[in-house]
Structure formats: structure tokens, C-alpha cells
Design a protein around this motif. Sequence first.
Motif, PDB file in Angstrom:
ATOM      1  N   GLY A  43       0.816  -1.209   0.000  1.00  0.00           N
ATOM      2  CA  GLY A  43       0.000   0.000   0.000  1.00  0.00           C
ATOM      3  C   GLY A  43       0.848   1.255   0.000  1.00  0.00           C
ATOM      4  N   TYR A  44       0.197   2.403  -0.290  1.00  0.00           N
ATOM      5  CA  TYR A  44       0.897   3.675  -0.447  1.00  0.00           C
ATOM      6  C   TYR A  44       0.639   4.605   0.739  1.00  0.00           C
ATOM      7  CZ  TYR A  44       1.463   2.279  -5.333  1.00  0.00           C
ATOM      8  OH  TYR A  44       1.791   1.605  -6.478  1.00  0.00           O
ATOM      9  N   PHE A  45       1.716   5.372   1.051  1.00  0.00           N
ATOM     10  CA  PHE A  45       1.597   6.471   1.998  1.00  0.00           C
ATOM     11  C   PHE A  45       1.882   7.776   1.253  1.00  0.00           C
ATOM     12  CE2 PHE A  45       3.864   9.315   5.117  1.00  0.00           C
ATOM     13  CZ  PHE A  45       2.717   9.723   5.800  1.00  0.00           C
ATOM     14  N   VAL A  46       0.847   8.651   1.203  1.00  0.00           N
ATOM     15  CA  VAL A  46       0.965   9.932   0.503  1.00  0.00           C
ATOM     16  C   VAL A  46       1.172  11.020   1.546  1.00  0.00           C
ATOM     17  CG1 VAL A  46      -0.173  11.588  -0.999  1.00  0.00           C
ATOM     18  CG2 VAL A  46      -0.502   9.128  -1.384  1.00  0.00           C
ATOM     19  N   TRP A  47       2.357  11.667   1.457  1.00  0.00           N
ATOM     20  CA  TRP A  47       2.696  12.727   2.417  1.00  0.00           C
ATOM     21  C   TRP A  47       2.816  14.031   1.656  1.00  0.00           C
ATOM     22  CZ3 TRP A  47       8.055  14.043   4.713  1.00  0.00           C
ATOM     23  CH2 TRP A  47       7.897  14.930   5.812  1.00  0.00           C
ATOM     24  N   SER A  48       1.805  14.889   1.825  1.00  0.00           N
ATOM     25  CA  SER A  48       1.797  16.185   1.154  1.00  0.00           C
ATOM     26  C   SER A  48       1.972  17.253   2.220  1.00  0.00           C
ATOM     27  CB  SER A  48       0.479  16.386   0.387  1.00  0.00           C
ATOM     28  OG  SER A  48       0.430  17.639  -0.228  1.00  0.00           O
ATOM     29  N   GLY A  64       3.774  20.056  -3.130  1.00  0.00           N
ATOM     30  CA  GLY A  64       4.401  18.822  -3.587  1.00  0.00           C
ATOM     31  C   GLY A  64       3.976  17.665  -2.716  1.00  0.00           C
ATOM     32  N   ALA A  65       4.160  16.455  -3.189  1.00  0.00           N
ATOM     33  CA  ALA A  65       3.794  15.251  -2.455  1.00  0.00           C
ATOM     34  C   ALA A  65       4.858  14.193  -2.630  1.00  0.00           C
ATOM     35  CB  ALA A  65       2.445  14.727  -2.927  1.00  0.00           C
TER      36      ALA A  65
END
Length: 912
Positions: free
Chosen positions: A605-610, A651-652
Amino acid sequence: MGVSGKSRSNKRSSSHASTITTVIFIALCVLAVWMLTSNSVTPPQTTTAHTTTAIDTTTNNAFLSSNEQPKGEEKPVFEDNPGTLPDDAIKPDDNKSHSDHQKDKAIGRVSESEGVVREEHAQGFQGGESTKEQENQKDDHQLSEESILTQNQQSAQTSQEQSQSEEILQLKSEETNRNKDEQSTEQQQDENHTESLNQISEENQQLGKQQELENDEGTKDSKNKKLKDDKKQHRRQKQHQITEEGEQKRIEQQTLERQPTQEISATTFPDETRDAQTELAGVKQSGSQRTSVLPAHDHDFLQQQTSDKETKNQGPNPETQKRNPLKEEKSTESNTGKSLASGIPKESTESKKSWATQATQSKNEKERQKDDESGGGQSMFGYTWQLCNVTAGPDYIPCLDNEMALRHLHNTKHFEHRERHCPEEGPPCLVPVPQLYKRSFKWPESRDKIWYHNVPHTKLAVVKGHQNWVKVSGELITFPGGGTQFIHGALHYIDFLQESVSGIGWGKHTRVILDVGCGVASFGGYLFERDVLTMSFAPKDEHEAQVQFALERGIPALSAVMGSQRLPFPSRVFDLVHCARCRVPWHNEGGLLLLELNRVLRPGGYFVWSATPVYQKLKQDVEIWEAMTSLTASMCWELVTIRKDELNSVGAAIYRKPTSNECYGKRQEKIPPMCKSDDDPNAAWYVPLQACMHRVPVDKAERGTRWPMNWPQRLKKPPYWLNSSQMGIYGKPAPQDFATDYEHWKGVVSNLYMSGLGIDWSEVRNIMDMRAVYGGFAAALRELKAWVLNVVNIDSPDTLPIIYERGLFGIYHDWCESFSTYPRSYDLLHADHLFSKLKKRCKLVPVMAEVDRMLRPGGKLIVRDESTSIGEVEILLKSLHWEVHFTFSKDKEGILSAQKGDWRPDTYQASS
């Protein structure tokens, strides 16, 4: 009359003697004739009295046995004194059954009492004169004129009573013949009651005629008059008593019809899906009395109930039909008789041995449940509700606004003051409603605007208005769709992330995500357009009412914080975790909080850090970025991409969790460490956080080794790791249990919930299943523009991972405590066999107060449970002034549908 002619010898004397002898002979003959005539007219008085009694008794016997006689045939009556006969000598000739004879006795009791009254009248009025006449007969005296007049009147009265008895016999015979055509027990009772009343009325007429004859005599003394008055009063009392008995029998019959008649069997799902069975019988609308309640497993019974109700509605009660528009609507629809899947399933006792519960998994949690079995079964009649006297007022969340517990906290370093601190017992009080509160807008209109007075807070509009979070416009609060990281709208930002990593695959590969620090949840709100389900959460902090705004908009959200305890979710369930300026110090304390995200994130799974450290070069941002880079590398997370959004000037950074344990063994520094082998990653109820990582599953049959099927295929198919050797919740192999549960709830929802409960589903957006198993109820609602939060109770089998695997979401909870949501959050609550299990551990009053707190005014509640629990819940709902639209029960199982109103009490609780 001596003869003296014997001393005379002449002829003249002999002639005179002959004349005298002739006169004496004629006189004796006249006297003899007169005496014979008098004896034939005057019978003894006792005979007359007994004859009257015999006529009445025979009349009763003729009436009681008239069911077996032709209409025109009459039974003979006694003409003479029958004397004292044994009981078997006066029984009816027909061979009646014992039960029929007992009924005859009950019906004839009134007539027999009337015969006794007439006997007493005859003896009282005529007894003295009869004695005198008997003495005159013995002494050969002439009969007085008054006695002759009395006997003539008595004879006329006897003849008249015989005629009236024959008329009564004929009328009652006709009435009894009509009774033979009646089938219903209730109708038979009503007719018997009517017959008794008619009998009393006819006999009262007889008494009136008899009294007229007696009044004509003019010789009755005051004692006889008093006796007649007493008999009148006795007759009126008897008539009133029979009327009351008839009404009481009718009430008892209605009571018996409401009670369950059989015990529910302990059967589970059938081996194959049965023909669906209807659950539409017994509907009742607002204002009607309680009807019976229904489980869906007896089609014949439902048809019979529906037929009975239609028959009753055709009777003399047009108001009932007017008050049941839902029933009329159903009768016109052709699909109301459609089938329904098998009935309410019973959980298998054996299956529980193969399923862990959240309570047993969370061995280190703080014990907060009190074992109070005495509170569940108490009667709730007359319960007096009061408003909660708290500082939070209309926004009161008992486990987050526990001021006493917060005052005793020794440390707030890990945001302990934002975590749950529940009172020992839920507050049995009601939360007030904001002034000028209005019913919420429907979805999707609600996504963009809400009524200001429903959430009358403006701080966010002042602080975040320039970022298009929220704005105040007159009596409305509007949401332009922006956020701190996506000022120009969430949809553009969502597409930006998809373009950054094509593997995300919104709505297919990625279905269930977690949004940390969600704000007003616009990100999750617009992801519905991509068929993505988002669990958004944020603390109840200085960002005033942010989660309350989200829920009022119709977007799923929780009041929660990443603090000192694990989040109330299983391990490895979210396809993606998102943080957009979520203000969480991920890098602190060895990455304690980021490691918690690692626990709940699915392998791959993905972790999106913006956030600003991704795209800004300020000193503080650079330091955070370097710390995060080191931490994520040691966690074996892959940095997939860093991408800048030119439109929003943000940005992310997007990371991916590993799918194997290979990287963990290659690390030079074992920081963070791996968790101990006996550490249960699924334990999540009040479990303290640990700075460690759980290994990725490697067994192909274990959950987490493969990605779920794409949505929506994953909704319908049992998870690959659901083993056939494992017994399901209802006693079948787990995959078969899963499939049958899905079919069951599809049938219940389509055939009962959609059309049989009086719910306008277009007004329903926020739904909670308070006791979910496999998530079948939520899956059956897929076509609605609604979302369902599935709650798995901590003392139930831990099936929450299955719910996430099929593309739905949920949470662990204990309903002996309040839920972490704002008041007036949900449109509909569904409770399947919750209260019967819950009342063994805690009282129902605080639980129902919590139900009332979570539901919006106008919100709906559906309860399926044991009949006793249904009754207790219904009593409490009525004390809350809710409308109970539908109740039905059979075999000790029931269903209830109710709607919350606008009522609030006038008084507040005493301050603690």
C-alpha cells in the motif's frame, strides 16, 4: 238431616219421607260434582312453581342443543311437576362432547338463574294462599274467590311464559345455527357474548310482563315489592358483569395474539439459499398500536398474518386503513410478495472457538467494562429523561469531554487529553439540540453547503477561509472544496496524485483509504466520485468542529487522534494512507506514530505525504525531511516519487510499504526493531503504541500476502485467505458462511428494508451498522448514495479484516461506552442482535441515550433482536417520544423500526 218418619205408619207420613230422601240425594250429588270440579281446576301450588322452573330449564336445554336440531323443530317442555330428578335424568338427549356441554353450561347459566328468580317469585307471592287452599281441600271447604282469582292469573301467566319460552327457543336456535358458520375463535366469543345479552334482554321482557300481571292483583305487600326490586338489581348487575366479561375476553384474545407462540430453533443458514420469504406482514404506521414483530423465516406465517390483517381492515374500523398508507401502497405493488432469504441467522457456539475477539486480542488494554447484569432486564416504564448539564452543550461527546478525567491527567505530551476517557457508566441524559436547527440537506447538495445553525461555529471560516475550507454565507456555511494543500479544489488534487503514481488506480486497485488530520474532509468527500471510501479522522481540538462539519456534509469521519494508543483498526487493511499538512510529528520518538501507520497499511500500500518539508527549503522543513528520509528507509518503505503540483504550488512524496521481509533482514541497524513474535498486530482496543514493526505475512494462505481483487469484484467474493476448514460465524465453512450471509442481507434489504419500513432512503446518507459480522448489510446497500460504518464489537468474533478485504470499512467499539462522534451525526442506525447481548454487560438506558445522541432529528433506527429486548427498546424509545413505525415478533425473534423526533426535555441534570 235425621228421618223421623219411622214412628209414623200412615200413608201421608211415608210420602213425606220419600220427598226428603230425594232432596238429600240431589244435594249430595250437587256437592259431589262441585267438589270434583274444584279439584280439577286447583292444582297444588308447589306444582306450579316447579313447572315454571322446568320450563326455563328445558328452554335452556333446547337452546344449547339447537345446533343439532332442524330450525323448525322444538323440544317439548314439562307440563307437570317433574319432581326431584337425578342429574342424569334431565341431561339433553343428544350426545354432546364434554367441551360442548361445558360451553352450554356457560351460556345457559343466565337462563337458569332467571328460572330460580321466577320460582322464588311464585313461592313468595302465592305461597300463603296455596297453603290455605290445600287445607280447604282436605277439610272439604269451599275455595275463596281470592284464591280462585290467583290461580286463574297463575295459569294465564304459565301459559304466557310457555309461549314466550317457545319464541326464545326459536330465536336462539336460529342464532346458534348462525354460529356454526363462524370459524374464528374471536368471532365465536363475540357471538356468544351477544347471545347472552339478547337472552337477558328477552328475559327482562318476560319479567316485565310478569310484573304487570302481578301489579294488576293490587294485593302485594311491601315485602314482595322489595323482593322484586332486589331481583331487578340482581339482573342489571348480571348483565353488566357479562358485558365486562365479554370485553375482558376480547382483550385477552388480542394479548394472546401478540405473544410469540413458539421458541426459535437454533438453526443456522440453510445449506442452499432458500426461496426468499416475505417480511412485509405486520407493518404499522405512526400512531397505530404495537403489532407483532417479524423474523423472515416463515413464509406461511407471513401470508396468514397478512390475510388476517386485511380481513380486519375490511371490518368496522376505517380509521385504521386511513392511518396505514404504507400498507395500502404495498398492496398495490406487485413486488411486495417477493421472496426473502432465510431468516435471522443464529451464531454457532462452536464457531466462536475458532474466532478471536478484539477483547481477547487486546490483553494489555485498560479494563473498562463493568459486569452489571442487573440493569438490563429492569422495566423502563415512566423513565424521566433530562438534558446533559455539561460545558460542551449541543456538541457533547462523553468520552472526549470528560472534564473530571481530563483534570486528573498527569501528562499531555502524547495528546492524551485528545484521547478517549470514558465515564465508568455512560451518561443517561440527552444532548440538547442547537437553536434554529434544521433538517440537513440531501447528498450531494450537502457536500457543498450546510445550515449555519446546525453547526454554529465560525472560527474555521476565519482561520481557513482563504484556503477555501469553509465560508459563511448568510444562514449557510459553504464548502468550496479546497484544502490547505489543494486550494483550487480537491478533484484536481486527486487527479494529480493518480498521475503521479499510476499504480494507485482510484476506485479499482485502491478502494479503502485512511485520511489523517482530515480537516473538513473535502478530500474524502470528492473521492466518492472516484468510487473510493475514505476513513477520515481528526482530533477535537482548536480546529473547531472540523469533524462535525464533515459529518454534517455527509462525509464519513471520526473524532480521533494519533496519541499514545493504537488506532481502533485491524492491521494491514488500508490500501492507502493520506496526510496533507496533517500536523503529525511522524519522525519523533523513533517514528512511533509512523510505525502505527505501518501497522494498518496493507503490504504494497501507499503512503501519501503532502507537506511543506517535501517541497520547501526552510531550515525546519529540511530537518524534518532528513529525519523522515532516514526513518522511512529503515522501515523499508520505498520512495516511489516526489511530485510537485504547479497549480497549487505544493508537492507530495509517495511511499510504498514492502510486500516481503527481505529488506528487514538486510538492515545494518535494527532500528526500529521488529515486534516480538507473540505481539498481536490486530489488537487495537486501548492498546499502547509500540515502536516496532510487525513482519509481513509470507504464508500464501495468510491475509496480507496478496492484494485483494479489484473493486467491485472484491465486494462479492470471499477473501482468498478465508479457509474452508475454519467454521464460520453461523456454523458453516467460512467461505460458504460469507456467501450465504451476503445473499441473506440482499434479500432482507431489497424485500423489507427498501419498501416495508416506511423509510425514504433518498434522505439517508450516513449509516452505521452497530453490530456488523461480515458486512453483508453494508454490501447490500451498495447501489445507494450512502456509506455504512461497520462496527465490530470487542466481544464479538473479529471479522473486521473481512469487512475491509471486501472494500468496506469499519471500526472496533464497545457499546458500553460512548462512540467517538459528534451528536446528530447519522441518518440511520442498524442494530442486529446487539441489545440482547449488550444488556448482559451494561444498562440499556445509557446505550439508548447514546443512540439518541448519535442520530439526527428525523433519523431512523432498525433493530433486529430477541422479542424481550425489542420490547425493552420500544419502551425506551417511546419514553424518548420517538415514533415506532414497525414492530413484529415471532418465535421469540423480532424487528423494530423507529424514527427520532424533535422532542427534548425541559430540565437539566444536576451538576456533578
